[in-house]
Enzyme design. Structure first.
Site, PDB file in Angstrom:
ATOM      1  N   ASN A   9      40.827  40.218  32.798  1.00  0.00           N
ATOM      2  CA  ASN A   9      40.392  38.859  33.120  1.00  0.00           C
ATOM      3  C   ASN A   9      38.893  38.872  33.405  1.00  0.00           C
ATOM      4  O   ASN A   9      38.453  39.328  34.461  1.00  0.00           O
ATOM      5  CB  ASN A   9      41.168  38.341  34.335  1.00  0.00           C
ATOM      6  CG  ASN A   9      40.748  36.941  34.750  1.00  0.00           C
ATOM      7  OD1 ASN A   9      40.084  36.236  33.998  1.00  0.00           O
ATOM      8  ND2 ASN A   9      41.136  36.537  35.943  1.00  0.00           N
ATOM      9  N   LYS A  11      36.988  36.374  33.920  1.00  0.00           N
ATOM     10  CA  LYS A  11      36.612  35.285  34.819  1.00  0.00           C
ATOM     11  C   LYS A  11      35.362  34.554  34.280  1.00  0.00           C
ATOM     12  O   LYS A  11      35.195  34.440  33.069  1.00  0.00           O
ATOM     13  CB  LYS A  11      36.435  35.808  36.250  1.00  0.00           C
ATOM     14  CG  LYS A  11      37.682  36.550  36.760  1.00  0.00           C
ATOM     15  CD  LYS A  11      37.622  36.913  38.206  1.00  0.00           C
ATOM     16  CE  LYS A  11      38.889  37.645  38.616  1.00  0.00           C
ATOM     17  NZ  LYS A  11      38.897  37.962  40.059  1.00  0.00           N
ATOM     18  N   HIS A  92      46.284  31.622  38.831  1.00  0.00           N
ATOM     19  CA  HIS A  92      45.510  32.678  39.475  1.00  0.00           C
ATOM     20  C   HIS A  92      45.115  32.239  40.877  1.00  0.00           C
ATOM     21  O   HIS A  92      44.916  31.053  41.145  1.00  0.00           O
ATOM     22  CB  HIS A  92      44.263  32.974  38.633  1.00  0.00           C
ATOM     23  CG  HIS A  92      43.539  34.217  39.051  1.00  0.00           C
ATOM     24  ND1 HIS A  92      42.685  34.246  40.135  1.00  0.00           N
ATOM     25  CD2 HIS A  92      43.540  35.478  38.538  1.00  0.00           C
ATOM     26  CE1 HIS A  92      42.189  35.465  40.263  1.00  0.00           C
ATOM     27  NE2 HIS A  92      42.690  36.232  39.307  1.00  0.00           N
ATOM     28  N   GLU A  94      42.472  32.298  42.442  1.00  0.00           N
ATOM     29  CA  GLU A  94      41.230  31.525  42.513  1.00  0.00           C
ATOM     30  C   GLU A  94      41.455  30.074  42.104  1.00  0.00           C
ATOM     31  O   GLU A  94      40.812  29.159  42.640  1.00  0.00           O
ATOM     32  CB  GLU A  94      40.169  32.186  41.633  1.00  0.00           C
ATOM     33  CG  GLU A  94      39.708  33.525  42.207  1.00  0.00           C
ATOM     34  CD  GLU A  94      39.136  34.476  41.170  1.00  0.00           C
ATOM     35  OE1 GLU A  94      38.833  35.614  41.557  1.00  0.00           O
ATOM     36  OE2 GLU A  94      39.007  34.086  39.988  1.00  0.00           O
ATOM     37  N   GLU A 164      49.393  39.489  42.556  1.00  0.00           N
ATOM     38  CA  GLU A 164      48.012  39.736  42.969  1.00  0.00           C
ATOM     39  C   GLU A 164      47.860  39.445  44.457  1.00  0.00           C
ATOM     40  O   GLU A 164      47.706  38.293  44.860  1.00  0.00           O
ATOM     41  CB  GLU A 164      47.036  38.897  42.141  1.00  0.00           C
ATOM     42  CG  GLU A 164      47.445  37.444  41.906  1.00  0.00           C
ATOM     43  CD  GLU A 164      46.287  36.564  41.464  1.00  0.00           C
ATOM     44  OE1 GLU A 164      45.304  37.110  40.941  1.00  0.00           O
ATOM     45  OE2 GLU A 164      46.372  35.353  41.679  1.00  0.00           O
ATOM     46  N   GLY A 170      38.805  41.781  44.477  1.00  0.00           N
ATOM     47  CA  GLY A 170      37.367  41.817  44.639  1.00  0.00           C
ATOM     48  C   GLY A 170      36.899  42.369  45.968  1.00  0.00           C
ATOM     49  O   GLY A 170      35.719  42.298  46.300  1.00  0.00           O
TER      50      GLY A 170
END
Length: 251
Positions: A9, A11, A92, A94, A164, A170
């Protein structure tokens, strides 16, 4: 045997030159037949990436659930199908946290994907607060059940699930292989409760939380972990290739 998948991914990163360079390198690699490799570039580079990719598949990072209409800035499932893009990441963390996507919206996106012959990667996972309070099983169970709620049993078999842990994205932190396996086992059990054990044993469940070359093999060797949804490490071609090699060794 379930598919072992390494999904990169990207992003909101990269440029046309980055896409060209990355795919030029990936196209020279002969990946193991036992591993499916997919990259997810930003939407503006999807068509170019799809045309260039030879050894890897290409997927999108998001869609809207309607087929067309006055939805400025959105991409429909049929648009992805039109450029022969067959994978899409849904829900996701995010998208959930920054863009306030809730479980019901994500469920609509999942069913829209299936109806347009796309393979959705349904992301689920808990925050650090959920983990430390002991509510993480409850949170993940809700996300899985609602995310799959609009599908028929055979449609569920076409979904990929990605666990996840938000606290490991991150941050450099990674769930231990045993922690990750515990949740992957829960997810497979939840799917079995919803649509039966036969289908739950067929679906691939990926781990996504600071996967790198150093931890990939041990993670992928767990019985219910079928590969990884890779973030930052997928932007470094040598690191990404090392993760793909680790997946092949874990089969």
């Amino acid at each position: 045997m379930r598919d072992l998948i390494v999904a990169g991914n990207w992003k909101m990163n990269g440029s046309q030159q980055f896409v060209d360079d990355m795919l030029f390198t990936l196209n020279k690699v002969e990946f193991s037949e036992s591993v499916e490799v997919i990259v997810f570039p930003p939407s503006v580079y999807l068509h170019a990436a799809r045309q260039q990719a030879k050894t890897v598949k290409v997927g999108a990072q998001n869609i809207f659930f309607e087929s067309s209409g006055a939805y400025t800035g959105e991409i429909s499932p049929s648009m992805l199908s039109d450029i022969d893009c067959r994978y899409v990441i849904i829900g996701h963390s995010e998208r959930r946290a920054i863009f306030s996507e809730d479980d019901d919206l994500i469920a609509k996106k999942v069913v829209a994907s299936i109806e347009n012959d796309l393979v959705p990667i349904l992301c689920v996972g808990e925050t650090l607060e959920d983990r430390e309070s002991g509510r993480f099983f409850e949170v993940i169970a809700r996300q899985v059940k609602i995310g799959l709620n609009l599908l028929q049993a055979e449609q569920v078999a076409r979904v990929i699930v990605a666990y996840e842990p938000v606290w490991a994205i991150g941050t450099g932190k990674t769930a231990s292989p045993l922690q990750a396996q515990e949740v992957h086992g829960l997810i497979r059990h939840l799917v079995a409760e919803l649509v039966g054990e036969q289908i739950s044993e067929r679906i691939s469940i990926l781990y996504g939380g600071s996967v790198n070359a150093a931890n990939a093999k041990e993670l992928f060797s767990q019985p219910d972990i079928d590969g990884g949804l890779v973030g930052g490490a997928s932007l470094k071609v040598d690191e990404f290739l090392a993760i793909c090699s680790a997946a092949a060794e874990a089969v």
